[in-house]
Design an enzyme around this catalytic site. Structure first.
Site, PDB file in Angstrom:
ATOM      1  N   ASN A 137      73.166 -28.978  28.050  1.00  0.00           N
ATOM      2  CA  ASN A 137      72.731 -27.621  28.345  1.00  0.00           C
ATOM      3  C   ASN A 137      72.453 -26.908  27.029  1.00  0.00           C
ATOM      4  O   ASN A 137      73.040 -27.253  25.995  1.00  0.00           O
ATOM      5  CB  ASN A 137      73.836 -26.849  29.069  1.00  0.00           C
ATOM      6  CG  ASN A 137      73.963 -27.237  30.521  1.00  0.00           C
ATOM      7  OD1 ASN A 137      73.622 -28.346  30.911  1.00  0.00           O
ATOM      8  ND2 ASN A 137      74.466 -26.317  31.312  1.00  0.00           N
TER       9      ASN A 137
HETATM   10 CA    CA Z   1      76.384 -26.105  35.634  1.00  0.00          CA
END
Ligand code: CA
Ligand code: CTP
Length: 218
Positions: free
Chosen positions: A34
């Protein structure tokens, strides 16, 4: 050192903080992750230490210095982060700021994949939910705080996440603008008592305000 460590309203409390991304390897040079700078989590760890807490900061791969008086444990993957969180218990509170990768590749190639290779489809498995597991564990910290980065219907998603994960508070971060990697955040604090809307603040101010709220709650 000239500084007096662990004095202040959180003296005697142990607080666990997760921060940064996790990296889930595909091969020796590639990973799934991420987007996360780790700045907000590191600011929170530092602010809690400034209020006197003993802080264990479990950090994914980030390029940030360790805040003063904070114990840092570096990890790479979500499973390593989960193990480091377990190892750091017991704690009076946990603040889970990490942007944990939701999936990991099932097989990690031992050699670097080459551009011309015919790639098989990437098979992925779901990572453990570290926050949900901690919130439901026997050794649950008294105060469990989760984060939620959302791009739309921020409070609605955060309220649902609070219930689903068993967290006491969710710090909902509106990331619809250009906050990623930036120095300010717009926060909605979702608790059992409702929602507080904070004005857009520098990450250091968000950290100080949240640390003070945690001190009041413990
Ligand atoms: Ca997540
Ligand atoms: N979290 C965690 N372990 C995971 C995923 C998330 O501990 N495997 C924590 C994060 O650190 C954060 C909170 O859970 O405190 C919310 O993360 P988020 O990614 O927003 O939640 P998800 O349930 O993964 O939902 P989404 O589908 O929006 O990604």
């Amino acid at each position: 050192a000239a500084l007096a460590p662990h004095a202040g309203p959180l003296a005697g409390k142990h607080i666990l903080v997760t921060a940064g991304p996790t990296h889930e390897p595909i091969d020796p040079v590639r990973y799934i992750a991420n987007r996360s700078s780790g700045k907000q989590g590191f600011e929170i760890a530092g602010a809690l230490a400034e209020l006197g807490a003993r802080v264990t900061l479990v950090a994914g791969p980030v390029a940030l210095p360790t805040p003063l008086l904070v114990d840092r444990v570096d990890v790479e993957t979500a499973r390593e982060m989960a193990a480091a969180v377990d190892a750091a218990l017991p704690a009076d509170a946990a603040v889970m700021v990490a942007a944990v990768a939701d999936w990991r590749p099932v097989d990690v190639a031992r050699q670097k994949l080459k551009k011309g290779d015919v790639l098989p489809p990437l098979a992925v498995a779901e990572n453990p939910d570290i926050l949900a597991a901690l919130a439901r564990s026997a050794g649950r910290p008294r105060l469990v705080v989760g984060f939620a980065a959302e791009t739309e219907r921020v409070v609605e998603h955060a309220t649902a996440k609070r219930a689903r994960k068993g967290a006491d508070w969710i710090v909902a971060n509106d990331v619809s603008g250009d906050v990623m990697g930036g120095d300010a955040n717009t926060i909605h604090l979702v608790t059992a008592h409702g929602v507080e809307n904070w004005e857009k603040l520098p990450k250091a101010d968000v950290a100080r305000r949240l640390a003070q709220r945690i001190a009041d709650a413990l």
